[in-house]
Motif scaffolding. Structure first.
Motif, PDB file in Angstrom:
ATOM      1  N   SER A  57      11.411  -1.144  -1.968  1.00 45.20           N
ATOM      2  CA  SER A  57      10.247  -1.182  -1.118  1.00 45.20           C
ATOM      3  C   SER A  57       8.922  -1.605  -1.859  1.00 45.20           C
ATOM      4  CB  SER A  57      10.103   0.151  -0.301  1.00 45.20           C
ATOM      5  OG  SER A  57       8.806   0.008   0.616  1.00 45.20           O
ATOM      6  N   TYR A  58       8.730  -1.062  -2.976  1.00 49.23           N
ATOM      7  CA  TYR A  58       7.615  -1.350  -3.855  1.00 49.23           C
ATOM      8  C   TYR A  58       7.435  -2.797  -4.132  1.00 49.23           C
ATOM      9  CZ  TYR A  58       8.287   3.774  -4.971  1.00 49.23           C
ATOM     10  OH  TYR A  58       8.214   5.147  -4.779  1.00 49.23           O
ATOM     11  N   ARG A  59       8.836  -3.319  -4.568  1.00 51.87           N
ATOM     12  CA  ARG A  59       8.584  -4.738  -4.753  1.00 51.87           C
ATOM     13  C   ARG A  59       8.358  -5.647  -3.574  1.00 51.87           C
ATOM     14  NH1 ARG A  59      13.518  -4.392  -6.603  1.00 51.87           N
ATOM     15  NH2 ARG A  59      14.580  -5.313  -4.636  1.00 51.87           N
ATOM     16  N   LEU A  60       9.066  -5.231  -2.422  1.00 47.44           N
ATOM     17  CA  LEU A  60       9.080  -6.110  -1.325  1.00 47.44           C
ATOM     18  C   LEU A  60       7.756  -6.127  -0.664  1.00 47.44           C
ATOM     19  CD1 LEU A  60      12.685  -5.162   0.162  1.00 47.44           C
ATOM     20  CD2 LEU A  60      11.962  -7.551  -0.899  1.00 47.44           C
ATOM     21  N   HIS A  61       7.346  -4.737  -0.525  1.00 45.55           N
ATOM     22  CA  HIS A  61       6.033  -4.554   0.088  1.00 45.55           C
ATOM     23  C   HIS A  61       4.645  -4.028  -0.182  1.00 45.55           C
ATOM     24  CE1 HIS A  61       9.083  -4.974   3.451  1.00 45.55           C
ATOM     25  NE2 HIS A  61       9.950  -3.936   3.029  1.00 45.55           N
ATOM     26  N   GLY A  62       5.128  -3.327  -1.653  1.00 42.37           N
ATOM     27  CA  GLY A  62       3.851  -3.030  -2.291  1.00 42.37           C
ATOM     28  C   GLY A  62       3.490  -1.712  -1.891  1.00 42.37           C
ATOM     29  N   HIS A  63       4.493  -0.754  -1.278  1.00 42.70           N
ATOM     30  CA  HIS A  63       4.344   0.555  -1.253  1.00 42.70           C
ATOM     31  C   HIS A  63       5.741   0.967  -0.628  1.00 42.70           C
ATOM     32  CE1 HIS A  63       4.478  -0.273   3.227  1.00 42.70           C
ATOM     33  NE2 HIS A  63       3.846  -1.291   3.072  1.00 42.70           N
ATOM     34  N   GLY A  64       5.655   2.368  -0.432  1.00 42.72           N
ATOM     35  CA  GLY A  64       7.108   3.038  -0.132  1.00 42.72           C
ATOM     36  C   GLY A  64       6.821   4.428  -0.043  1.00 42.72           C
ATOM     37  N   GLU A  89       6.931  -3.442  13.867  1.00 46.00           N
ATOM     38  CA  GLU A  89       5.705  -4.465  13.413  1.00 46.00           C
ATOM     39  C   GLU A  89       4.995  -3.407  12.304  1.00 46.00           C
ATOM     40  OE1 GLU A  89       3.455  -6.527  16.048  1.00 46.00           O
ATOM     41  OE2 GLU A  89       5.227  -6.945  17.291  1.00 46.00           O
ATOM     42  N   GLU A  90       4.697  -2.002  12.911  1.00 47.67           N
ATOM     43  CA  GLU A  90       3.901  -1.086  11.990  1.00 47.67           C
ATOM     44  C   GLU A  90       4.523  -0.707  11.040  1.00 47.67           C
ATOM     45  OE1 GLU A  90       4.807  -0.883  15.266  1.00 47.67           O
ATOM     46  OE2 GLU A  90       3.092  -1.515  16.510  1.00 47.67           O
ATOM     47  N   VAL A  91       3.850  -0.071  10.016  1.00 43.62           N
ATOM     48  CA  VAL A  91       4.336   0.837   8.831  1.00 43.62           C
ATOM     49  C   VAL A  91       4.334   2.258   9.587  1.00 43.62           C
ATOM     50  CG1 VAL A  91       3.518   1.563   6.756  1.00 43.62           C
ATOM     51  CG2 VAL A  91       3.536  -0.922   7.088  1.00 43.62           C
ATOM     52  N   ASP A  92       5.275   3.129   9.011  1.00 43.26           N
ATOM     53  CA  ASP A  92       5.266   4.399   9.465  1.00 43.26           C
ATOM     54  C   ASP A  92       5.193   5.263   8.341  1.00 43.26           C
ATOM     55  OD1 ASP A  92       8.356   5.951   9.188  1.00 43.26           O
ATOM     56  OD2 ASP A  92       8.391   3.787   9.599  1.00 43.26           O
ATOM     57  N   ILE A  93       4.472   6.354   8.621  1.00 41.61           N
ATOM     58  CA  ILE A  93       4.302   7.234   7.394  1.00 41.61           C
ATOM     59  C   ILE A  93       5.492   8.317   7.540  1.00 41.61           C
ATOM     60  CG2 ILE A  93       2.964   8.873   8.834  1.00 41.61           C
ATOM     61  CD1 ILE A  93       1.394   9.634   6.250  1.00 41.61           C
ATOM     62  N   GLY A  94       6.106   8.891   6.355  1.00 45.47           N
ATOM     63  CA  GLY A  94       7.214   9.763   6.419  1.00 45.47           C
ATOM     64  C   GLY A  94       6.880  10.764   5.092  1.00 45.47           C
ATOM     65  N   ARG A 120      -7.584   2.044   3.539  1.00 45.05           N
ATOM     66  CA  ARG A 120      -8.351   1.291   2.594  1.00 45.05           C
ATOM     67  C   ARG A 120      -7.914   0.555   1.566  1.00 45.05           C
ATOM     68  NH1 ARG A 120     -13.387   4.787   2.633  1.00 45.05           N
ATOM     69  NH2 ARG A 120     -13.162   6.515   3.812  1.00 45.05           N
ATOM     70  N   THR A 121      -6.781   0.536   0.962  1.00 39.82           N
ATOM     71  CA  THR A 121      -6.128  -0.214   0.118  1.00 39.82           C
ATOM     72  C   THR A 121      -5.371  -1.284   0.522  1.00 39.82           C
ATOM     73  OG1 THR A 121      -6.220   1.819  -1.579  1.00 39.82           O
ATOM     74  CG2 THR A 121      -5.224  -0.228  -2.343  1.00 39.82           C
ATOM     75  N   LEU A 122      -4.488  -0.801   1.618  1.00 31.63           N
ATOM     76  CA  LEU A 122      -3.369  -1.627   2.109  1.00 31.63           C
ATOM     77  C   LEU A 122      -4.162  -2.494   3.302  1.00 31.63           C
ATOM     78  CD1 LEU A 122      -0.493   0.026   1.623  1.00 31.63           C
ATOM     79  CD2 LEU A 122      -1.200  -1.251   0.000  1.00 31.63           C
ATOM     80  N   GLY A 123      -5.083  -1.894   3.840  1.00 28.41           N
ATOM     81  CA  GLY A 123      -5.663  -2.592   5.037  1.00 28.41           C
ATOM     82  C   GLY A 123      -4.989  -2.503   6.324  1.00 28.41           C
ATOM     83  N   LEU A 124      -4.246  -1.342   6.293  1.00 30.08           N
ATOM     84  CA  LEU A 124      -3.487  -1.226   7.592  1.00 30.08           C
ATOM     85  C   LEU A 124      -4.225  -0.671   8.657  1.00 30.08           C
ATOM     86  CD1 LEU A 124      -0.438   0.259   6.044  1.00 30.08           C
ATOM     87  CD2 LEU A 124      -0.553  -1.981   6.691  1.00 30.08           C
ATOM     88  N   GLY A 125      -4.158  -1.274   9.915  1.00 26.05           N
ATOM     89  CA  GLY A 125      -4.874  -0.684  10.985  1.00 26.05           C
ATOM     90  C   GLY A 125      -4.311   0.157  11.924  1.00 26.05           C
ATOM     91  N   LYS A 126      -2.860   0.115  11.963  1.00 24.22           N
ATOM     92  CA  LYS A 126      -2.015   0.891  12.938  1.00 24.22           C
ATOM     93  C   LYS A 126      -0.909   1.307  12.064  1.00 24.22           C
ATOM     94  CE  LYS A 126      -0.027   0.544  17.245  1.00 24.22           C
ATOM     95  NZ  LYS A 126       0.327  -0.364  18.531  1.00 24.22           N
ATOM     96  N   ILE A 127      -0.647   2.824  12.038  1.00 22.19           N
ATOM     97  CA  ILE A 127       0.471   3.419  11.389  1.00 22.19           C
ATOM     98  C   ILE A 127       1.034   4.339  12.252  1.00 22.19           C
ATOM     99  CG2 ILE A 127       0.784   4.911   9.339  1.00 22.19           C
ATOM    100  CD1 ILE A 127      -1.579   4.047   7.993  1.00 22.19           C
ATOM    101  N   ILE A 128       2.267   4.193  12.395  1.00 24.42           N
ATOM    102  CA  ILE A 128       2.831   4.915  13.293  1.00 24.42           C
ATOM    103  C   ILE A 128       3.852   6.178  12.664  1.00 24.42           C
ATOM    104  CG2 ILE A 128       3.183   3.407  15.001  1.00 24.42           C
ATOM    105  CD1 ILE A 128       6.299   2.722  14.253  1.00 24.42           C
ATOM    106  N   ALA A 129       4.493   7.074  13.441  1.00 26.69           N
ATOM    107  CA  ALA A 129       5.325   8.148  12.770  1.00 26.69           C
ATOM    108  C   ALA A 129       6.505   8.243  13.671  1.00 26.69           C
ATOM    109  CB  ALA A 129       4.508   9.437  12.492  1.00 26.69           C
ATOM    110  N   LEU A 130       7.687   8.666  13.063  1.00 27.38           N
ATOM    111  CA  LEU A 130       8.795   8.964  13.660  1.00 27.38           C
ATOM    112  C   LEU A 130       9.149  10.455  13.460  1.00 27.38           C
ATOM    113  CD1 LEU A 130      10.678   5.615  12.803  1.00 27.38           C
ATOM    114  CD2 LEU A 130       9.376   6.004  14.692  1.00 27.38           C
ATOM    115  N   VAL A 131       9.624  11.389  14.531  1.00 29.50           N
ATOM    116  CA  VAL A 131       9.802  12.563  14.168  1.00 29.50           C
ATOM    117  C   VAL A 131      10.775  12.939  15.200  1.00 29.50           C
ATOM    118  CG1 VAL A 131       7.787  13.222  15.709  1.00 29.50           C
ATOM    119  CG2 VAL A 131       8.696  14.837  13.917  1.00 29.50           C
TER     120      VAL A 131
END
Length: 182
Positions: A57-64, A89-94, A120-131
């Protein structure tokens, strides 16, 4: 490589040297119940999980997912990060923490830092979470972080539904629409 630092914590990229910690974390009863069984039972499987998951994920997306460690002792206590799943479409926090470090504010501290980093760093506007709907501790944490429920989804056709939470701290003028059930 340290990615984030808070008052009490360091968050850094996971490496193959973290296989022993990952083996323990992924086999905690709370992880198995609330997140799922990743089928990791040996150090070799833990190394494979790291290579194919966070390190890829670090290599493909720059985060993980990042290792969360106590700042003073550098003791690993959990992991927290931003995940990019094909279903959304959105990134989720885990996040996941060893039980002996629950109820000390570490998960909130790490997740708040990761959300700020995402915005701030990645410029993401919408972040979701799955629980998991029964995971009251995670639901309380998400709500404290400004997430609200926005629906349910099945990650696999035969899997139980999970609740989708959407972060309210969107970019100016952006509405927090729930993701489509995929």
């Amino acid at each position: 490589m340290t990615v984030l630092e808070t008052d009490r914590l360091l968050l850094r990229r996971l490496t193959l040297d973290d296989a022993e910690f990952i083996l323990r974390l992924l086999n905690e009863p709370s992880f198995l119940k609330n997140i799922g069984d990743k089928g990791v039972r040996t150090l070799e499987q833990a190394a494979g999980y790291l290579r194919e998951g966070p390190i890829a994920s670090y290599r493909l997306h720059g985060h993980g997912s990042y290792l969360v460690a106590l700042k003073e002792s550098r003791q690993p206590i959990g992991m927290c990060g931003l995940l990019k799943r094909d279903q959304f479409e959105e990134v989720d926090i885990g996040y996941a923490f060893l039980p002996e470090f629950w109820s000390r504010g570490y998960a909130f501290e790490a997740a708040a830092a990761v959300l700020d980093f995402g915005r701030r760093t990645l410029g993401l506007g919408k972040i979701i979470a799955l629980v998991s709907p029964g995971n009251a501790g995670s639901i309380n944490l998400l709500e404290k972080l400004g997430f609200t429920p926005s629906g349910t989804v099945r990650m696999k056709p035969d899997a139980d539904e999970v609740a989708v939470y959407c972060n309210l701290s969107q970019r100016e003028g952006e509405s927090p629409d729930p993701p489509a059930d995929r």
